[in-house]
Design a protein around this motif. Structure first.
Motif, PDB file in Angstrom:
ATOM      1  N   HIS A 240     -20.735 -36.171 121.343  1.00 28.66           N
ATOM      2  CA  HIS A 240     -21.318 -36.863 120.763  1.00 28.66           C
ATOM      3  C   HIS A 240     -22.231 -36.280 119.138  1.00 28.66           C
ATOM      4  N   VAL A 241     -21.746 -35.092 118.454  1.00 21.07           N
ATOM      5  CA  VAL A 241     -22.630 -34.204 117.930  1.00 21.07           C
ATOM      6  C   VAL A 241     -21.405 -33.689 117.217  1.00 21.07           C
ATOM      7  N   ALA A 242     -21.238 -33.293 116.032  1.00 22.37           N
ATOM      8  CA  ALA A 242     -20.262 -33.122 114.950  1.00 22.37           C
ATOM      9  C   ALA A 242     -19.929 -31.159 115.241  1.00 22.37           C
ATOM     10  N   GLN A 243     -18.450 -31.501 114.912  1.00 23.23           N
ATOM     11  CA  GLN A 243     -17.519 -30.344 115.551  1.00 23.23           C
ATOM     12  C   GLN A 243     -18.456 -28.735 115.310  1.00 23.23           C
ATOM     13  N   PRO A 244     -18.878 -28.709 113.289  1.00 16.41           N
ATOM     14  CA  PRO A 244     -19.038 -27.791 113.172  1.00 16.41           C
ATOM     15  C   PRO A 244     -20.623 -27.000 113.570  1.00 16.41           C
ATOM     16  N   GLY A 245     -20.992 -28.410 114.462  1.00 15.59           N
ATOM     17  CA  GLY A 245     -22.253 -27.758 115.139  1.00 15.59           C
ATOM     18  C   GLY A 245     -21.861 -27.076 115.771  1.00 15.59           C
ATOM     19  N   VAL A 246     -20.909 -27.488 116.700  1.00 15.53           N
ATOM     20  CA  VAL A 246     -20.328 -26.743 118.494  1.00 15.53           C
ATOM     21  C   VAL A 246     -19.818 -25.311 118.057  1.00 15.53           C
ATOM     22  N   SER A 247     -19.251 -25.214 116.947  1.00 13.20           N
ATOM     23  CA  SER A 247     -18.775 -23.980 116.875  1.00 13.20           C
ATOM     24  C   SER A 247     -19.936 -22.828 116.235  1.00 13.20           C
ATOM     25  N   ALA A 248     -20.735 -23.567 115.604  1.00 11.18           N
ATOM     26  CA  ALA A 248     -21.656 -22.584 115.335  1.00 11.18           C
ATOM     27  C   ALA A 248     -22.779 -22.388 116.197  1.00 11.18           C
ATOM     28  N   GLN A 249     -22.974 -23.129 117.093  1.00  7.65           N
ATOM     29  CA  GLN A 249     -24.323 -22.923 117.747  1.00  7.65           C
ATOM     30  C   GLN A 249     -23.574 -21.701 119.388  1.00  7.65           C
ATOM     31  N   VAL A 250     -21.798 -22.196 119.639  1.00 13.19           N
ATOM     32  CA  VAL A 250     -21.051 -21.217 120.109  1.00 13.19           C
ATOM     33  C   VAL A 250     -21.070 -19.042 119.803  1.00 13.19           C
ATOM     34  N   ARG A 251     -20.478 -20.008 118.746  1.00 15.62           N
ATOM     35  CA  ARG A 251     -20.899 -17.999 118.188  1.00 15.62           C
ATOM     36  C   ARG A 251     -22.444 -17.590 117.878  1.00 15.62           C
ATOM     37  N   GLN A 252     -23.455 -18.284 117.788  1.00 16.73           N
ATOM     38  CA  GLN A 252     -24.463 -18.007 117.781  1.00 16.73           C
ATOM     39  C   GLN A 252     -24.991 -17.076 118.855  1.00 16.73           C
ATOM     40  N   LEU A 253     -24.451 -18.028 119.992  1.00 20.97           N
ATOM     41  CA  LEU A 253     -24.228 -17.069 121.576  1.00 20.97           C
ATOM     42  C   LEU A 253     -23.983 -15.918 121.702  1.00 20.97           C
ATOM     43  N   GLU A 254     -22.805 -16.451 120.829  1.00 26.26           N
ATOM     44  CA  GLU A 254     -21.997 -15.027 120.829  1.00 26.26           C
ATOM     45  C   GLU A 254     -22.511 -13.438 120.233  1.00 26.26           C
ATOM     46  N   ARG A 255     -23.333 -14.158 119.355  1.00 26.48           N
ATOM     47  CA  ARG A 255     -23.650 -12.738 118.123  1.00 26.48           C
ATOM     48  C   ARG A 255     -25.313 -12.546 119.482  1.00 26.48           C
ATOM     49  N   GLU A 256     -25.939 -13.418 119.943  1.00 29.85           N
ATOM     50  CA  GLU A 256     -26.519 -12.789 120.412  1.00 29.85           C
ATOM     51  C   GLU A 256     -26.313 -12.395 121.837  1.00 29.85           C
ATOM     52  N   LEU A 257     -25.081 -12.040 122.616  1.00 32.44           N
ATOM     53  CA  LEU A 257     -24.835 -11.356 123.649  1.00 32.44           C
ATOM     54  C   LEU A 257     -23.758  -9.845 122.755  1.00 32.44           C
ATOM     55  N   GLY A 258     -23.199 -10.331 121.532  1.00 29.98           N
ATOM     56  CA  GLY A 258     -22.284  -9.189 121.500  1.00 29.98           C
ATOM     57  C   GLY A 258     -21.014  -9.099 121.676  1.00 29.98           C
ATOM     58  N   GLU A 259     -20.803 -10.372 122.545  1.00 32.69           N
ATOM     59  CA  GLU A 259     -19.207 -10.313 123.291  1.00 32.69           C
ATOM     60  C   GLU A 259     -18.920 -11.635 122.023  1.00 32.69           C
ATOM     61  N   THR A 260     -17.725 -11.361 121.938  1.00 27.77           N
ATOM     62  CA  THR A 260     -16.312 -12.420 122.039  1.00 27.77           C
ATOM     63  C   THR A 260     -16.697 -13.378 123.386  1.00 27.77           C
ATOM     64  N   LEU A 261     -17.095 -14.595 123.267  1.00 26.37           N
ATOM     65  CA  LEU A 261     -16.694 -15.189 124.626  1.00 26.37           C
ATOM     66  C   LEU A 261     -15.400 -16.595 124.862  1.00 26.37           C
TER      67      LEU A 261
END
Length: 307
Positions: free
Chosen positions: A26-47
Motif C-alpha cells: 500500500h505504498v507508491a512503487q517509486p518509494g519501494v524502488s528508492a528504498q531498495v536502492r538505498q539498501l543496496e548502496r549501504e551494503l555496496g551490493e546489488t541485491l
C-alpha cells in the motif's frame, strides 16, 4: 539499514515485482524502488536482478534474505508478545475455505470474531482442499476449512461437517424414483463433480472405485452450487453433499448412495501454533463456534430399493 528497507526487499522478492510489492504494501512503487536502492548502496551490493521479466534476487540478495526475514519476524514477535501481555488483540488473520460449504455459516463465524476483535483485519482466500492444505502448511494461512484428504504433517484438525455423499438428479431422471441406490447404479451414467483435489471429488472417486468402475465425469465445476445446477438441467448425475442437494430442492431430487464415503469438512490449523495472538484467538473462536463431530462410518444399507 532500516526495517522498512528489509520489508520492501522481502516483499519484492516474494512478489517478483516492484509493482506488485507496492500494491501489497500500500505504498507508491517509486518509494519501494528508492528504498531498495538505498539498501543496496549501504551494503555496496546489488541485491535484485532487474534485467528479466520478473525481479529475482542476486547471490548477494539470496545471502541477505534469511537475515532480513529473521529481523522482521523478531520485530513481529516482540509486538505480538506485548499485545498478548496487555490483552490487546490486533493485526491480521488469514483464513482459507472451500468455494461453497452449504452446511457451515462461515460469514457468521467471521462476524462473531470481528465483533470480539474489531481491530483485527480478516482476509479470506478460496481454493481446493489440496491447495488450502499446502498454503496452511507453508504458513500463508492461519486457519482453513477444507475437505478431508491427505494432509501435510504438522496440521491439527477438527471435524466440523460430516455428511452423506448423495446423487442429485433432475426430478424426471429414473433414479429420482428411488430412495437409495448403490454406487454401481452410476456405472454408465454421465457424472457431474468438483475437480480433482477437492474432498467431494475424492469421495466420488472412492465410491466408484469401490463399486469396480472408473467414473465417467461428463462435467466439472469449481463451484458446488454450479455442479448441482447442472444436474437440475438434466445434464447428468451430480455427486454432492446431502445439505447441498437439499438446498437445491425441488430443482433436483436427492438419492442416497448406500455405503458411500462421507463428505467431511475439517477445520485445520498448524499444530505447532501460529506466532500471533490474533491468529490464536481466531482458532479458539472457530473451534468454539463450530461443532467438533465424531467421525461417522460410511452410509450403511437399509431396506429399500437399491441397484
Amino acid at each position: 539499514m532500516e526495517l522498512r528497507q528489509l520489508k520492501y526487499l522481502v516483499t519484492v522478492v516474494e512478489e517478483a515485482s516492484f509493482t506488485h510489492a507496492a500494491t501489497k504494501l500500500h505504498v507508491a512503487q517509486p518509494g519501494v524502488s528508492a528504498q531498495v536502492r538505498q539498501l543496496e548502496r549501504e551494503l555496496g551490493e546489488t541485491l535484485l536482478d532487474r534485467s528479466g521479466r520478473g525481479v529475482r534476487p542476486t547471490a548477494a540478495g539470496e545471502a541477505i534474505l534469511p537475515y532480513a526475514r529473521a529481523a522482521l519476524a523478531a520485530v513481529e514477535g516482540a509486538r505480538a508478545s506485548i499485545d498478548e501481555l496487555t490483552g490487546l488483540v490486533r493485526g491480521q488473520v488469514r483464513i482459507g475455505a472451500l468455494p461453497s460449504m452449504a452446511s457451515i455459516d462461515l460469514p457468521e463465524v467471521l462476524a462473531g470474531f470481528h465483533r470480539r476483535h474489531p481491530d483485527v483485519d480478516i482476509s479470506l482466500a478460496e481454493g481446493t482442499a489440496e491447495h488450502l492444505a499446502l498454503e496452511l502448511h507453508a504458513g500463508r494461512l492461519d486457519l482453513a476449512l477444507l475437505g478431508a484428504g491427505v494432509l501435510p504433517p504438522g496440521v491439527a484438525t477438527q471435524v466440523v461437517a460430516d455428511e452423506a455423499l448423495v446423487a442429485a438428479v433432475h426430478p424426471s431422471d429414473p433414479l429420482a424414483r428411488r430412495e437409495r441406490i448403490t454406487a454401481g447404479a452410476l456405472r454408465d451414467r454421465p457424472l457431474i463433480s468438483l475437480p480433482t483435489g477437492t474432498g467431494l471429488r475424492a469421495c466420488a472417486d472412492e465410491a466408484c472405485a469401490a463399486a469396480g468402475f472408473q467414473p465417467h465425469i461428463a462435467l466439472e465445476a469449481g463451484d458446488p452450487h454450479m455442479v448441482t445446477r447442472f444436474a437440475a438441467r438434466g445434464l447428468g448425475v451430480a455427486l454432492v453433499s446431502e445439505s447441498l442437494a437439499r438446498a437445491h430442492a425441488p430443482e433436483v431430487s436427492t438419492v442416497t448412495i448406500v455405503r458411500a464415503p462421507r463428505a467431511r469438512i475439517l477445520l485445520a490449523w498448524r499444530a505447532d501454533g501460529p506466532a500471533g495472538p490474533a491468529a490464536r484467538a481466531l482458532i479458539r473462536h472457530a473451534r468454539a463456534a463450530l461443532p467438533d463431530l465424531p467421525r461417522s462410518r460410511p452410509n450403511s444399507s437399509h431396506p429399500g430399493q437399491e441397484s
